[in-house]
Design a protein around this motif. Sequence first.
Motif, PDB file in Angstrom:
ATOM      1  N   THR A  59       0.839  -1.199   0.000  1.00  0.00           N
ATOM      2  CA  THR A  59       0.000   0.000   0.000  1.00  0.00           C
ATOM      3  C   THR A  59       0.871   1.245   0.000  1.00  0.00           C
ATOM      4  OG1 THR A  59      -1.760  -1.155   1.182  1.00  0.00           O
ATOM      5  CG2 THR A  59      -1.791   1.256   1.296  1.00  0.00           C
ATOM      6  N   MET A  60       0.418   2.242  -0.778  1.00  0.00           N
ATOM      7  CA  MET A  60       1.174   3.481  -0.867  1.00  0.00           C
ATOM      8  C   MET A  60       0.224   4.627  -1.175  1.00  0.00           C
ATOM      9  SD  MET A  60       4.369   4.188  -3.439  1.00  0.00           S
ATOM     10  CE  MET A  60       5.266   2.798  -2.786  1.00  0.00           C
ATOM     11  N   ARG A  61       0.530   5.810  -0.611  1.00  0.00           N
ATOM     12  CA  ARG A  61      -0.235   7.005  -0.983  1.00  0.00           C
ATOM     13  C   ARG A  61      -0.028   7.276  -2.460  1.00  0.00           C
ATOM     14  NH1 ARG A  61       1.650  11.590   2.863  1.00  0.00           N
ATOM     15  NH2 ARG A  61       1.517  12.583   0.825  1.00  0.00           N
ATOM     16  N   LEU A  62      -1.085   7.709  -3.140  1.00  0.00           N
ATOM     17  CA  LEU A  62      -0.982   7.991  -4.566  1.00  0.00           C
ATOM     18  C   LEU A  62       0.070   9.059  -4.856  1.00  0.00           C
ATOM     19  CD1 LEU A  62      -4.665   7.842  -5.860  1.00  0.00           C
ATOM     20  CD2 LEU A  62      -2.841   6.175  -6.150  1.00  0.00           C
ATOM     21  N   SER A  63       0.187  10.048  -3.989  1.00  0.00           N
ATOM     22  CA  SER A  63       1.192  11.093  -4.216  1.00  0.00           C
ATOM     23  C   SER A  63       2.611  10.528  -4.118  1.00  0.00           C
ATOM     24  CB  SER A  63       1.001  12.252  -3.235  1.00  0.00           C
ATOM     25  OG  SER A  63       1.106  11.790  -1.902  1.00  0.00           O
ATOM     26  N   ASP A  64       2.833   9.590  -3.211  1.00  0.00           N
ATOM     27  CA  ASP A  64       4.153   8.951  -3.099  1.00  0.00           C
ATOM     28  C   ASP A  64       4.425   8.068  -4.312  1.00  0.00           C
ATOM     29  OD1 ASP A  64       4.508  10.174  -0.629  1.00  0.00           O
ATOM     30  OD2 ASP A  64       3.813   8.424   0.501  1.00  0.00           O
ATOM     31  N   LEU A  65       3.392   7.371  -4.763  1.00  0.00           N
ATOM     32  CA  LEU A  65       3.533   6.535  -5.954  1.00  0.00           C
ATOM     33  C   LEU A  65       3.861   7.394  -7.172  1.00  0.00           C
ATOM     34  CD1 LEU A  65       3.376   3.688  -7.173  1.00  0.00           C
ATOM     35  CD2 LEU A  65       0.907   4.058  -7.474  1.00  0.00           C
ATOM     36  N   ALA A  66       3.209   8.528  -7.284  1.00  0.00           N
ATOM     37  CA  ALA A  66       3.477   9.443  -8.401  1.00  0.00           C
ATOM     38  C   ALA A  66       4.930   9.910  -8.383  1.00  0.00           C
ATOM     39  CB  ALA A  66       2.537  10.643  -8.342  1.00  0.00           C
ATOM     40  N   GLU A  67       5.431  10.222  -7.200  1.00  0.00           N
ATOM     41  CA  GLU A  67       6.820  10.672  -7.089  1.00  0.00           C
ATOM     42  C   GLU A  67       7.785   9.565  -7.506  1.00  0.00           C
ATOM     43  OE1 GLU A  67       9.861  12.111  -3.593  1.00  0.00           O
ATOM     44  OE2 GLU A  67       7.752  12.690  -3.434  1.00  0.00           O
ATOM     45  N   LEU A  68       7.564   8.347  -7.027  1.00  0.00           N
ATOM     46  CA  LEU A  68       8.437   7.233  -7.394  1.00  0.00           C
ATOM     47  C   LEU A  68       8.379   6.932  -8.892  1.00  0.00           C
ATOM     48  CD1 LEU A  68       7.892   4.741  -4.449  1.00  0.00           C
ATOM     49  CD2 LEU A  68      10.008   5.948  -5.030  1.00  0.00           C
ATOM     50  N   CYS A  69       7.178   7.025  -9.450  1.00  0.00           N
ATOM     51  CA  CYS A  69       6.997   6.757 -10.886  1.00  0.00           C
ATOM     52  C   CYS A  69       7.463   7.921 -11.749  1.00  0.00           C
ATOM     53  CB  CYS A  69       5.529   6.449 -11.190  1.00  0.00           C
ATOM     54  SG  CYS A  69       4.942   4.898 -10.492  1.00  0.00           S
ATOM     55  N   GLN A  70       7.784   9.040 -11.109  1.00  0.00           N
ATOM     56  CA  GLN A  70       8.183  10.271 -11.792  1.00  0.00           C
ATOM     57  C   GLN A  70       7.118  10.699 -12.798  1.00  0.00           C
ATOM     58  OE1 GLN A  70      12.197   9.397 -13.167  1.00  0.00           O
ATOM     59  NE2 GLN A  70      12.995  10.237 -11.261  1.00  0.00           N
TER      60      GLN A  70
END
Length: 151
Positions: A59-70
């Motif tokens: 599980t991950m916050r969408l904003s954190d996922l967006a950052e990792l995915c660039q």
Amino acid sequence: MRDDDASALTDDERSLIRALRPAMAALMRDFDDDLQRFQRMSHAEYIALMFLSEAPEHTMRLSDLAELCQQSASAVGRTVKRLEAEGLVRRQQSVHDARSFNATLTEAGVARLEEAVPVHVASVRRHFFDQLEGVDLGKLALAFQRIAQKS
């Protein structure tokens, strides 16, 4: 900047800088093409599933996922929506912050990622590592990490 301002770079340096962006774009296109052809999955979907698989409790916050995915939050939101429609991810409001949403990888998502891994690994080897014969991969990785950490 004028072309003569670039004269401080060696021919090899100029060549490398000019090849970098087209090479990265070609790699992303090739990875996407292979995943689409063999797995009916985009590279963006694969990367999102990969990062979720590595997160605590998947599980991950969408904003954190967006950052990792660039990627932008809206781009990752669209990716997660597609994955959710396939039952690979659940999207839910965060219990810690009502303003944010989490994505959670489902068992079906784990299985789907496991199916796609061999295709992605073969693609990365063929399109990237096979082109780096004779290059010290450890030094290259460290250089890329240093570059990434500066921003």
